[in-house]
Design a protein around this motif. Structure first.
Motif, PDB file in Angstrom:
ATOM      1  N   PHE A  15      -0.359  22.014  -7.964  1.00  0.00           N
ATOM      2  CA  PHE A  15       0.822  21.781  -7.138  1.00  0.00           C
ATOM      3  C   PHE A  15       2.005  21.317  -7.985  1.00  0.00           C
ATOM      4  N   GLU A  16       1.717  20.628  -9.079  1.00  0.00           N
ATOM      5  CA  GLU A  16       2.761  20.056  -9.924  1.00  0.00           C
ATOM      6  C   GLU A  16       3.269  21.017 -11.000  1.00  0.00           C
ATOM      7  N   ASP A  48      -8.249  27.662   0.689  1.00  0.00           N
ATOM      8  CA  ASP A  48      -6.816  27.818   0.960  1.00  0.00           C
ATOM      9  C   ASP A  48      -6.010  27.453  -0.271  1.00  0.00           C
ATOM     10  N   TYR A  49      -6.440  26.390  -0.944  1.00  0.00           N
ATOM     11  CA  TYR A  49      -5.759  25.954  -2.166  1.00  0.00           C
ATOM     12  C   TYR A  49      -5.749  27.078  -3.210  1.00  0.00           C
ATOM     13  N   ALA A  50      -6.900  27.698  -3.431  1.00  0.00           N
ATOM     14  CA  ALA A  50      -6.992  28.791  -4.406  1.00  0.00           C
ATOM     15  C   ALA A  50      -6.057  29.930  -4.021  1.00  0.00           C
ATOM     16  N   ASN A  51      -6.106  30.317  -2.761  1.00  0.00           N
ATOM     17  CA  ASN A  51      -5.251  31.414  -2.305  1.00  0.00           C
ATOM     18  C   ASN A  51      -3.768  31.074  -2.460  1.00  0.00           C
ATOM     19  N   LYS A  56       1.202  31.853  -5.386  1.00  0.00           N
ATOM     20  CA  LYS A  56       2.366  31.231  -6.024  1.00  0.00           C
ATOM     21  C   LYS A  56       2.629  31.852  -7.399  1.00  0.00           C
ATOM     22  N   TRP A  57       1.576  32.012  -8.181  1.00  0.00           N
ATOM     23  CA  TRP A  57       1.734  32.566  -9.532  1.00  0.00           C
ATOM     24  C   TRP A  57       2.056  34.057  -9.484  1.00  0.00           C
ATOM     25  N   GLN A  58       1.434  34.794  -8.571  1.00  0.00           N
ATOM     26  CA  GLN A  58       1.739  36.213  -8.437  1.00  0.00           C
ATOM     27  C   GLN A  58       3.180  36.418  -7.962  1.00  0.00           C
ATOM     28  N   ASN A  59       3.634  35.611  -7.033  1.00  0.00           N
ATOM     29  CA  ASN A  59       5.013  35.721  -6.542  1.00  0.00           C
ATOM     30  C   ASN A  59       6.036  35.396  -7.618  1.00  0.00           C
ATOM     31  N   VAL A  64      -2.599  37.527 -12.681  1.00  0.00           N
ATOM     32  CA  VAL A  64      -3.512  36.408 -12.469  1.00  0.00           C
ATOM     33  C   VAL A  64      -4.953  36.908 -12.505  1.00  0.00           C
ATOM     34  N   ALA A  65      -5.807  36.149 -13.176  1.00  0.00           N
ATOM     35  CA  ALA A  65      -7.242  36.456 -13.235  1.00  0.00           C
ATOM     36  C   ALA A  65      -8.012  35.145 -13.323  1.00  0.00           C
ATOM     37  N   ILE A  66      -9.313  35.235 -13.153  1.00  0.00           N
ATOM     38  CA  ILE A  66     -10.191  34.069 -13.259  1.00  0.00           C
ATOM     39  C   ILE A  66     -11.264  34.345 -14.297  1.00  0.00           C
TER      40      ILE A  66
END
Length: 172
Positions: A15-16, A48-51, A56-59, A64-66
């Motif tokens: 979040f930060e 929900d946090y993961a999504n 956020k990063w994709q936008n 993004v990958a894991i």
């Protein structure tokens, strides 16, 4: 002696972290650990946090990958819920999974960031691979005993390296 265990930044949570600040520095790919970085340890489904964080990063224009040490069958279950590639059974602090994701997306090491919650797997692996790494506090304090032991050792490393306060040497 402890250089391989020192992250380039340390935040309380995603979040930060401002993706746009990293984008301005030329980063194009955000790679995340899963357990206790994006969801509770051992989870077989997304949160929900993961999504929210992935979106956020994709936008912000990031690929993004894991990369996770989770067994591949659990990673496959997670992949059903998430719109990104997940490489399981990564064997961090080894670097094979990092090589694989870099080749998949044809980005340079200088364009990659890795986010994780453990010094002895995530930070060490990213440093072994030569990419910038952001350490995050774990999302959940309920963890298997062997990880609790590592958390105690991580506290010692943070104190000895004077990296026990939040910082960001990447965008500073």
């Amino acid at each position: 002696m402890f250089k391989k265990f020192i992250p380039d930044a340390y935040y309380k949570s995603l979040f930060e972290v401002d993706p746009n600040a990293y984008k301005a520095k030329g980063y194009k790919m955000a790679v995340f650990d899963f357990d206790n970085t994006l969801a509770s340890h051992g989870s077989r489904e997304s949160s929900d946090y993961a999504n929210q964080q992935i979106e956020k990063w994709q936008n912000s224009g990031f690929i993004v990958a894991i990369i996770s040490n989770a067994k591949q069958d659990r990673a496959d279950d997670l992949a059903k819920d998430l719109p990104i590639d997940i490489i399981g059974n990564a064997k961090k602090p080894g670097i094979t999974a990092f090589e694989k994701v870099q080749a998949m997306y044809k980005v340079s090491k200088a364009e990659m960031l890795y986010f994780g919650d453990q010094i002895f797997t995530d930070v060490w692996a990213a440093n072994n691979y030569g990419i910038e790494v952001v350490l995050l506090d774990p999302l959940n304090k309920e963890e298997p005993f062997y990880i609790q032991v590592k958390r105690f050792l991580e506290k010692i490393v943070k104190i000895l390296t004077k990296k026990n306060e939040y910082f960001d040497d990447i965008i500073a």
